[in-house]
Design a protein around this motif. Structure first.
Motif, PDB file in Angstrom:
ATOM      1  N   MET A 191       0.804  -1.243  -0.095  1.00 58.57           N
ATOM      2  CA  MET A 191       0.024   0.129  -0.060  1.00 58.57           C
ATOM      3  C   MET A 191       0.821   1.286   0.132  1.00 58.57           C
ATOM      4  SD  MET A 191      -3.112  -0.946   2.633  1.00 58.57           S
ATOM      5  CE  MET A 191      -4.117   0.375   2.158  1.00 58.57           C
ATOM      6  N   PHE A 192       0.209   2.235  -0.548  1.00 59.99           N
ATOM      7  CA  PHE A 192       0.912   3.520  -0.155  1.00 59.99           C
ATOM      8  C   PHE A 192       2.158   4.054  -1.163  1.00 59.99           C
ATOM      9  CE2 PHE A 192      -1.136   2.980   4.106  1.00 59.99           C
ATOM     10  CZ  PHE A 192      -2.283   3.339   3.571  1.00 59.99           C
ATOM     11  N   ASP A 193       2.077   3.070  -2.209  1.00 52.46           N
ATOM     12  CA  ASP A 193       3.380   3.224  -3.417  1.00 52.46           C
ATOM     13  C   ASP A 193       3.266   4.573  -4.219  1.00 52.46           C
ATOM     14  OD1 ASP A 193       5.784   2.443  -4.314  1.00 52.46           O
ATOM     15  OD2 ASP A 193       5.102   0.451  -4.589  1.00 52.46           O
ATOM     16  N   SER A 194       4.088   4.491  -5.018  1.00 56.80           N
ATOM     17  CA  SER A 194       3.924   5.494  -6.038  1.00 56.80           C
ATOM     18  C   SER A 194       2.549   5.570  -6.766  1.00 56.80           C
ATOM     19  CB  SER A 194       5.322   5.539  -6.886  1.00 56.80           C
ATOM     20  OG  SER A 194       5.292   4.371  -7.526  1.00 56.80           O
ATOM     21  N   LEU A 195       2.343   6.658  -7.511  1.00 53.83           N
ATOM     22  CA  LEU A 195       1.173   6.651  -8.338  1.00 53.83           C
ATOM     23  C   LEU A 195       1.156   5.631  -9.430  1.00 53.83           C
ATOM     24  CD1 LEU A 195       0.210  10.249  -8.781  1.00 53.83           C
ATOM     25  CD2 LEU A 195      -0.392   8.933  -6.793  1.00 53.83           C
ATOM     26  N   ASP A 196       2.400   5.509 -10.229  1.00 51.22           N
ATOM     27  CA  ASP A 196       2.474   4.702 -11.438  1.00 51.22           C
ATOM     28  C   ASP A 196       2.545   2.989 -10.819  1.00 51.22           C
ATOM     29  OD1 ASP A 196       4.981   4.513 -10.232  1.00 51.22           O
ATOM     30  OD2 ASP A 196       5.737   5.411 -11.939  1.00 51.22           O
ATOM     31  N   ALA A 197       3.043   2.778  -9.574  1.00 52.10           N
ATOM     32  CA  ALA A 197       3.293   1.424  -9.112  1.00 52.10           C
ATOM     33  C   ALA A 197       1.754   0.989  -8.610  1.00 52.10           C
ATOM     34  CB  ALA A 197       4.275   1.266  -8.047  1.00 52.10           C
ATOM     35  N   ARG A 198       1.082   1.802  -8.037  1.00 57.01           N
ATOM     36  CA  ARG A 198      -0.155   1.560  -7.470  1.00 57.01           C
ATOM     37  C   ARG A 198      -1.247   1.142  -8.724  1.00 57.01           C
ATOM     38  NH1 ARG A 198      -1.081   6.690  -4.421  1.00 57.01           N
ATOM     39  NH2 ARG A 198      -3.372   6.151  -4.215  1.00 57.01           N
ATOM     40  N   TYR A 199      -1.341   2.108  -9.650  1.00 56.39           N
ATOM     41  CA  TYR A 199      -2.176   2.013 -10.567  1.00 56.39           C
ATOM     42  C   TYR A 199      -1.743   0.617 -11.597  1.00 56.39           C
ATOM     43  CZ  TYR A 199      -5.908   2.855 -14.331  1.00 56.39           C
ATOM     44  OH  TYR A 199      -6.876   2.478 -14.967  1.00 56.39           O
ATOM     45  N   PHE A 200      -0.382   0.294 -11.776  1.00 57.25           N
ATOM     46  CA  PHE A 200      -0.144  -0.655 -12.390  1.00 57.25           C
ATOM     47  C   PHE A 200      -0.591  -1.956 -11.750  1.00 57.25           C
ATOM     48  CE2 PHE A 200       2.784  -4.254 -13.276  1.00 57.25           C
ATOM     49  CZ  PHE A 200       2.725  -4.302 -14.627  1.00 57.25           C
ATOM     50  N   ARG A 201      -0.667  -2.047 -10.576  1.00 57.21           N
ATOM     51  CA  ARG A 201      -1.247  -3.462  -9.655  1.00 57.21           C
ATOM     52  C   ARG A 201      -2.852  -3.409 -10.047  1.00 57.21           C
ATOM     53  NH1 ARG A 201       2.177  -1.412  -5.485  1.00 57.21           N
ATOM     54  NH2 ARG A 201       0.389  -0.885  -4.149  1.00 57.21           N
ATOM     55  N   LEU A 202      -3.357  -2.035 -10.143  1.00 59.89           N
ATOM     56  CA  LEU A 202      -4.799  -2.294 -10.481  1.00 59.89           C
ATOM     57  C   LEU A 202      -5.062  -2.636 -11.945  1.00 59.89           C
ATOM     58  CD1 LEU A 202      -6.053   1.061  -8.752  1.00 59.89           C
ATOM     59  CD2 LEU A 202      -6.872  -1.237  -8.146  1.00 59.89           C
ATOM     60  N   VAL A 203      -4.272  -2.422 -12.989  1.00 62.07           N
ATOM     61  CA  VAL A 203      -4.378  -2.836 -14.319  1.00 62.07           C
ATOM     62  C   VAL A 203      -3.880  -4.272 -14.548  1.00 62.07           C
ATOM     63  CG1 VAL A 203      -5.318  -0.631 -15.054  1.00 62.07           C
ATOM     64  CG2 VAL A 203      -2.723  -1.494 -15.242  1.00 62.07           C
ATOM     65  N   ASP A 204      -3.086  -4.847 -13.681  1.00 60.73           N
ATOM     66  CA  ASP A 204      -2.429  -6.128 -13.826  1.00 60.73           C
ATOM     67  C   ASP A 204      -3.176  -7.253 -13.610  1.00 60.73           C
ATOM     68  OD1 ASP A 204      -0.559  -8.075 -14.076  1.00 60.73           O
ATOM     69  OD2 ASP A 204       0.751  -7.509 -12.317  1.00 60.73           O
ATOM     70  N   ARG A 205      -3.541  -7.902 -14.840  1.00 59.97           N
ATOM     71  CA  ARG A 205      -4.190  -9.055 -14.665  1.00 59.97           C
ATOM     72  C   ARG A 205      -3.529 -10.458 -14.626  1.00 59.97           C
ATOM     73  NH1 ARG A 205      -9.555  -7.796 -15.523  1.00 59.97           N
ATOM     74  NH2 ARG A 205     -10.286  -5.931 -16.261  1.00 59.97           N
ATOM     75  N   SER A 206      -2.270 -10.339 -14.783  1.00 64.28           N
ATOM     76  CA  SER A 206      -1.520 -11.404 -14.498  1.00 64.28           C
ATOM     77  C   SER A 206      -1.443 -12.055 -13.065  1.00 64.28           C
ATOM     78  CB  SER A 206      -0.096 -11.199 -15.081  1.00 64.28           C
ATOM     79  OG  SER A 206       0.622 -10.248 -14.118  1.00 64.28           O
ATOM     80  N   SER A 207      -1.788 -11.276 -12.183  1.00 69.84           N
ATOM     81  CA  SER A 207      -1.700 -11.744 -10.721  1.00 69.84           C
ATOM     82  C   SER A 207      -2.769 -12.934 -10.471  1.00 69.84           C
ATOM     83  CB  SER A 207      -2.358 -10.538  -9.829  1.00 69.84           C
ATOM     84  OG  SER A 207      -3.758 -10.023 -10.158  1.00 69.84           O
TER      85      SER A 207
END
Length: 643
Positions: A427-443
């Motif tokens: 949590m509370f990472d940089s803006l780009d790292a946080r949004y990448f996790r939200l759009v990453d479907r490989s999880s």
């Protein structure tokens, strides 16, 4: 709306089998233009153009293509220019028009403005124009990528076409672009100019491609810039947005054939159908639904919207049998895997719509322009929690605060699994790292895929370069998120929109992607567009009295949900199991087929894991496993100019 293709020898040499190559490309895009076909070959036989026609405007022969202008230039064009009548009036001082087609308007505009003509066009388009005077081929794609344009350069020639499949027989070999595959595992689409085929590129939206003197040059001609208008109040934006939307819908209704509408039951499609219903008597709308399992039938919202619009609604009840009968056709028409399971019901609805209409309007673009995705709310929930804990949220222009977000949290009730995965990773990472996790479907994927074959760090670097583009303010989180989706997800959704409609000879128009509207929307402050975390706040507030109450107040919109996982654990279990148990799958370089089969029965609802893997495997079967058939097409095909 049509299909185009062509080839040019970069040295100006004769292409010996030019007629056969043109005929192959013409055949492979025939579904895009059932109303006619045409071709043009220059005297030196070093350039050839092909066109397939779906007649929408100027149904006479004066609209046929390839079209030669009074200056000798030759054009093939796919799309619609909605301001063609106004441009025709302006250009008639310098050009004698022979018909009423928008194709001739592009020819005239190029004669008068040269390559700057593209700035005068309002619509969806991809085209190629050959100028014999300087032996230059100029190609262009519309600002948003509504209409496709693919090209491949090898062997001293450049080939182009509306669909990648038309270029596959021209390739020396059918090879997979591994960077594109890596991006697909993460996003379920490719970024930028990538396609799944090594050597075949997309001309990016808002780009020109110029082929002259043996050189191939691509350059951007337009971009959306987030120059925020802090000088106007909310009242101004609420007045101006509807004015621009009404104008866009009016222009998109220009047609010489009847116009219908896609109607999902969401805000965007309901709005477009309702506004079109003001001008079209008893507008015919089309809706797809699933009734086999609870939670997948949105038809009551579509019924309410159709009634409000004063139109009729044709519903398509979609079953698992439709999936087994049509899935391979869908993957074929998409050219390569892109986007989520919603493409399947779109394919089925388009099939029915094409029986009744040649043109339909859709609501594509509203989510990216006005902020309609739940992940934006998830991102701001984390941000406002951090600000509240630090006691800083009142120190600046926070779009969402801890107290304002609470009333909108019920929208996230179906997204708890996604939020669990999101916060598990930190949590509370940089803006780009946080949004990448939200759009990453490989999880969702673990050992079903051999990750050593893929360049996952490279995917993240490509993401960051796009997410942190300088045309968006550094601190404007909402604008950065919507801009990324606008530049990446939206072209993927438009890819689907084009292919599933054109597979059935149907033209799909998207009024919300009118560039004056998009440009204006980019100036609206985020704290007006997304105040309190309210999705599509501007649209809902501006049209509160015109949208059905059922649609306006719903908090369960999922974006064409498909009971795919229920099917795969029951009716489709053997179908999918047989595919992933085949010897071919076991030999794929990045699949673990045993892990895939074992995981079919316990996949979470709305997970796209099996969907993505099934798409990739089916794509391999259609193109890689039949590479010999694709490669033999040119040699087996009769020349087009001798048929």
């Amino acid at each position: 709306m049509c299909g185009i293709a062509g080839v040019i020898d970069l040295a100006g040499d004769v292409i010996p089998d030019l007629g056969s190559r043109l005929n192959v490309m013409d055949t492979l895009i025939a579904h895009r233009g059932p109303d006619g076909s045409g071709y043009w070959i220059d005297k030196q036989r070093s350039v050839g153009l092909v066109h397939r026609r779906l007649s929408i405007v100027d149904l006479t022969e004066t609209g046929a293509q390839p079209m030669t202008g009074e200056d000798g230039c030759v054009l093939v064009f796919n799309g619609e220019i909605y301001n063609a009548p106004e441009l025709r009036a302006e250009l008639s001082r310098d050009w004698t028009f022979r018909g009423t087609s928008d194709t001739e308007v592009i020819l005239a505009a190029h004669a008068v403005f040269g390559e700057e003509a593209v700035h005068h066009l309002r619509g969806m388009f991809s085209y190629a124009i050959w100028d014999p005077r300087n032996r230059t081929l100029t190609c262009a794609r519309d600002r948003f990528g509504i209409k496709p344009f693919y090209y491949a350069e090898f062997g001293g020639r450049l080939y182009f076409a509306s669909e990648a499949k038309a270029l596959v027989p021209m390739l020396r070999e059918i090879a997979t672009d591994m960077e594109a595959i890596s991006q697909y595992f993460v996003f379920q689409f490719c970024l930028g100019e990538k396609s799944f085929f090594e050597g075949i590129k997309q001309l990016k939206p808002a780009y020109l491609l110029r082929i002259a003197n043996g050189n191939v040059m691509a350059a951007r001609y337009w971009d959306v810039t987030y120059e925020i208008d802090w000088g106007h109040s909310e009242r101004y934006f609420l007045k101006r947005v509807p004015e621009l939307i009404h104008e866009a819908v009016s222009l998109h209704l220009r047609s010489d054939v009847p116009v219908g509408a896609y109607l999902s039951g969401g805000v965007d499609s309901s709005l477009i159908t309702g506004l079109a219903g003001r001008s079209v008597d008893n507008i015919m709308a089309f809706h797809g639904k699933f009734t086999d399992y609870p939670g997948y039938d949105e038809s009551r919202y579509a019924i309410a919207a159709a009634k409000k619009a004063g139109g009729s609604l044709k519903q398509v009840d979609i079953s698992y049998r439709d999936f087994t009968d049509n899935f391979e056709k869908l993957v074929y028409h998409l050219d390569y895997p892109v986007a989520g399971p919603g493409s399947f019901p779109q394919f089925m609805v388009s099939k029915v719509a094409a029986i009744h209409r040649k043109v339909v309007l859709g609501g594509q673009g509203g989510d990216e322009i006005f902020g309609g995705y739940a992940r934006y709310l998830i991102a701001y929930l984390e941000q406002c929690l951090s600000a509240a804990m630090d006691g800083t949220y009142k120190n600046g222009n926070y779009v969402v605060t801890i107290d304002s977000i609470i009333p909108n949290l019920p929208l996230l009730k179906n997204y708890k699994p996604m939020m669990q995965r999101f916060w598990q990773q930190g949590m509370f990472d940089s803006l780009d790292a946080r949004y990448f996790r939200l759009v990453d479907r490989s999880s969702d994927l673990t050992d079903e895929v051999d990750w050593d074959c893929l360049d996952m760090p490279g995917v993240y670097e490509s993401f960051k370069a796009l997410f942190n583009r300088p045309n968006v303010g550094k601190e404007a989180y909402f604008d950065k998120m919507t801009h990324f989706d606008f530049k990446s997800l939206l072209p993927a959704l438009l890819h689907v929109e084009d292919r599933v409609s054109m597979a059935h000879g149907l033209e799909s128009r998207v009024p919300l992607l009118d560039h004056p509207l998009v440009e204006f929307s980019a100036t609206i402050p985020a704290d007006i567009k997304f105040k309190g975390g309210q999705q599509k706040r501007i649209l809902k507030k501006a049209y509160a009295n015109e949208l059905p109450a059922e649609v306006l107040g719903r908090d369960d919109k999922m974006g064409f949900p498909v009971p795919l996982n229920e099917w795969m654990s029951s009716e489709l279990k053997n179908y999918v199991g047989d595919i992933f148990s085949s010897q071919a799958v076991k030999e794929r370089p990045y699949f673990n087929s045993e892990k895939i089969v074992r995981g079919l029965s316990d996949e979470k609802r709305f997970s796209r894991k099996t969907w993505g893997l099934l798409n990739i495997e089916t794509w391999h079967r259609i193109f890689h496993d039949k590479s010999g058939t694709w490669k033999a097409l040119v040699a087996k095909t009769k020349p087009i100019d001798e048929s």
